[in-house]
Design a protein around this motif. Structure first.
Motif, PDB file in Angstrom:
ATOM      1  N   ALA A   1       0.805  -0.704  -0.180  1.00 37.03           N
ATOM      2  CA  ALA A   1      -0.328  -0.148   0.450  1.00 37.03           C
ATOM      3  C   ALA A   1       1.310   1.328   0.179  1.00 37.03           C
ATOM      4  N   GLN A   2       0.729   2.279  -1.114  1.00 43.40           N
ATOM      5  CA  GLN A   2       1.518   3.638  -0.604  1.00 43.40           C
ATOM      6  C   GLN A   2       0.240   4.485  -1.035  1.00 43.40           C
ATOM      7  N   LEU A   3       0.599   5.556   0.382  1.00 43.41           N
ATOM      8  CA  LEU A   3      -0.105   6.523   0.377  1.00 43.41           C
ATOM      9  C   LEU A   3       0.025   7.231  -0.933  1.00 43.41           C
ATOM     10  N   LEU A   4      -0.841   8.312  -1.783  1.00 43.44           N
ATOM     11  CA  LEU A   4      -0.880   8.544  -2.490  1.00 43.44           C
ATOM     12  C   LEU A   4      -0.046   7.686  -3.551  1.00 43.44           C
ATOM     13  N   GLY A   5       0.641   6.741  -4.140  1.00 43.92           N
ATOM     14  CA  GLY A   5       0.661   5.987  -5.062  1.00 43.92           C
ATOM     15  C   GLY A   5       2.214   6.226  -4.532  1.00 43.92           C
ATOM     16  N   ILE A   6       2.857   6.455  -3.590  1.00 40.29           N
ATOM     17  CA  ILE A   6       4.056   7.377  -3.543  1.00 40.29           C
ATOM     18  C   ILE A   6       4.591   6.366  -2.394  1.00 40.29           C
ATOM     19  N   PHE A   7       4.757   7.164  -1.284  1.00 37.96           N
ATOM     20  CA  PHE A   7       4.487   6.917   0.088  1.00 37.96           C
ATOM     21  C   PHE A   7       4.581   5.057   1.206  1.00 37.96           C
ATOM     22  N   GLN A   8       6.041   4.696   1.045  1.00 38.33           N
ATOM     23  CA  GLN A   8       5.109   3.221   1.621  1.00 38.33           C
ATOM     24  C   GLN A   8       4.080   3.223   2.703  1.00 38.33           C
ATOM     25  N   VAL A   9       3.160   2.195   3.423  1.00 42.03           N
ATOM     26  CA  VAL A   9       2.028   2.877   4.581  1.00 42.03           C
ATOM     27  C   VAL A   9       1.830   1.188   4.907  1.00 42.03           C
ATOM     28  N   SER A  10       1.386   0.984   5.924  1.00 39.14           N
ATOM     29  CA  SER A  10       0.944  -0.044   6.593  1.00 39.14           C
ATOM     30  C   SER A  10       0.044   0.307   7.597  1.00 39.14           C
TER      31      SER A  10
ATOM     32  N   VAL B   1      15.904  10.444  13.568  1.00 49.29           N
ATOM     33  CA  VAL B   1      16.992   8.511  13.724  1.00 49.29           C
ATOM     34  C   VAL B   1      15.790   7.884  12.204  1.00 49.29           C
ATOM     35  N   LEU B   2      14.515   8.197  12.009  1.00 49.80           N
ATOM     36  CA  LEU B   2      14.060   8.101  11.051  1.00 49.80           C
ATOM     37  C   LEU B   2      14.094   7.509  10.067  1.00 49.80           C
ATOM     38  N   LEU B   3      15.382   8.722   8.792  1.00 44.06           N
ATOM     39  CA  LEU B   3      16.071   8.941   7.463  1.00 44.06           C
ATOM     40  C   LEU B   3      17.039   8.130   7.945  1.00 44.06           C
ATOM     41  N   ILE B   4      18.400   8.176   9.101  1.00 45.95           N
ATOM     42  CA  ILE B   4      19.196   7.158   9.593  1.00 45.95           C
ATOM     43  C   ILE B   4      18.360   5.993   9.584  1.00 45.95           C
ATOM     44  N   TYR B   5      17.185   5.169   9.762  1.00 43.82           N
ATOM     45  CA  TYR B   5      17.350   4.496   9.487  1.00 43.82           C
ATOM     46  C   TYR B   5      17.013   3.975   8.855  1.00 43.82           C
ATOM     47  N   GLY B   6      16.275   4.353   7.564  1.00 40.89           N
ATOM     48  CA  GLY B   6      15.482   4.504   6.718  1.00 40.89           C
ATOM     49  C   GLY B   6      16.654   3.936   5.586  1.00 40.89           C
ATOM     50  N   LEU B   7      17.446   4.656   5.636  1.00 43.83           N
ATOM     51  CA  LEU B   7      18.913   5.046   4.968  1.00 43.83           C
ATOM     52  C   LEU B   7      19.437   3.329   5.368  1.00 43.83           C
ATOM     53  N   ALA B   8      19.655   2.996   6.488  1.00 46.66           N
ATOM     54  CA  ALA B   8      20.584   1.445   7.393  1.00 46.66           C
ATOM     55  C   ALA B   8      19.894   0.537   7.114  1.00 46.66           C
TER      56      ALA B   8
ATOM     57  N   ASN C   1       9.879   3.490   2.047  1.00 49.38           N
ATOM     58  CA  ASN C   1      11.472   3.589   0.939  1.00 49.38           C
ATOM     59  C   ASN C   1      11.065   4.450   0.672  1.00 49.38           C
ATOM     60  N   GLY C   2      12.325   4.848  -0.730  1.00 47.39           N
ATOM     61  CA  GLY C   2      13.138   5.635  -0.451  1.00 47.39           C
ATOM     62  C   GLY C   2      12.258   7.133  -0.647  1.00 47.39           C
ATOM     63  N   ALA C   3      11.180   7.594  -0.741  1.00 46.29           N
ATOM     64  CA  ALA C   3      10.179   8.754  -0.860  1.00 46.29           C
ATOM     65  C   ALA C   3       9.669   8.759   0.852  1.00 46.29           C
ATOM     66  N   ASP C   4       9.941   8.439   1.958  1.00 44.35           N
ATOM     67  CA  ASP C   4       9.584   8.181   2.849  1.00 44.35           C
ATOM     68  C   ASP C   4      10.388   8.428   3.375  1.00 44.35           C
ATOM     69  N   ASN C   5      12.115   8.071   2.965  1.00 49.79           N
ATOM     70  CA  ASN C   5      13.391   9.118   3.844  1.00 49.79           C
ATOM     71  C   ASN C   5      13.250  10.445   3.246  1.00 49.79           C
ATOM     72  N   TRP C   6      13.152  10.532   1.826  1.00 50.01           N
ATOM     73  CA  TRP C   6      13.598  12.520   1.622  1.00 50.01           C
ATOM     74  C   TRP C   6      12.496  12.935   2.361  1.00 50.01           C
ATOM     75  N   LEU C   7      11.099  12.242   2.188  1.00 47.13           N
ATOM     76  CA  LEU C   7      10.124  12.734   3.342  1.00 47.13           C
ATOM     77  C   LEU C   7      10.707  13.043   4.935  1.00 47.13           C
ATOM     78  N   HIS C   8      11.121  12.370   5.488  1.00 42.80           N
ATOM     79  CA  HIS C   8      12.097  11.933   6.990  1.00 42.80           C
ATOM     80  C   HIS C   8      12.931  13.130   6.423  1.00 42.80           C
ATOM     81  N   LEU C   9      13.820  13.272   5.980  1.00 44.72           N
ATOM     82  CA  LEU C   9      14.399  14.586   5.768  1.00 44.72           C
ATOM     83  C   LEU C   9      14.143  16.085   6.060  1.00 44.72           C
TER      84      LEU C   9
END
Length: 154
Positions: A54-63, A100-107, A120-128
């Motif tokens: 599932a992806q919010l707006l077809g971009i951000f992976q969500v659960s 911290v979530l950005l670092i988690y997402g990158l790691a 996902n990658g889009a979430d990482n940019w959004l978290h930044l």
């Protein structure tokens, strides 16, 4: 009521208004994550984990967990925005959490079971953007309040 215990409207100061807007945005995102159509592949949403397609707006992976976290983060922000100190703490701590979530997402390997949030990658940019934005708001607007913004001032 003393200055230390005075609570005012969530929009009594610029800092409180900023925290309220951020919190309201998190609430909106949390709700939208549960709406089919706004969230693509809604029927594949899992409670947690990277298996959710599932992806919010077809971009951000969500659960389901991801959406619940957004809702809780929004509620916490609205509660904290009732005071100047709470609004400042929400923005600064929230910004730090998103960094911290950005670092988690990158790691984390996005295909591994360690990606339980999921991101996902889009979430990482959004978290930044969220981390930097919330920290900037909290630090810039949260300097020593002026006379009109001082907690307890009416």
């Amino acid at each position: 009521m003393t200055d230390a215990t005075a609570y005012r409207s969530m929009t009594a100061t610029t800092l409180q208004t900023a925290a309220t807007v951020v919190a309201g945005t998190f609430l909106l995102v949390g709700v939208l994550g549960f709406i089919p159509g706004v969230t693509t592949d809604y029927d594949s949403m899992t409670f947690a984990g990277h298996e959710s397609n599932a992806q919010l707006l077809g971009i951000f992976q969500v659960s389901i967990l991801h959406n619940i976290v957004h809702l809780l983060f929004g509620i916490a922000g609205l509660v904290l925005a009732t005071s100047w100190a709470g609004a400042r703490a929400y923005l600064i701590a929230g910004g730090a959490i998103y960094m911290v979530l950005l670092i988690y997402g990158l790691a984390v390997d996005h295909g591994s079971s360690a990606n339980f949030v999921p991101v996902n990658g889009a979430d990482n940019w959004l978290h930044l953007v969220l981390g930097v934005g919330m920290l900037a708001l909290g630090l810039a607007l949260g300097r020593t309040p002026g006379a009109a913004d001082r907690p307890g001032a009416l």
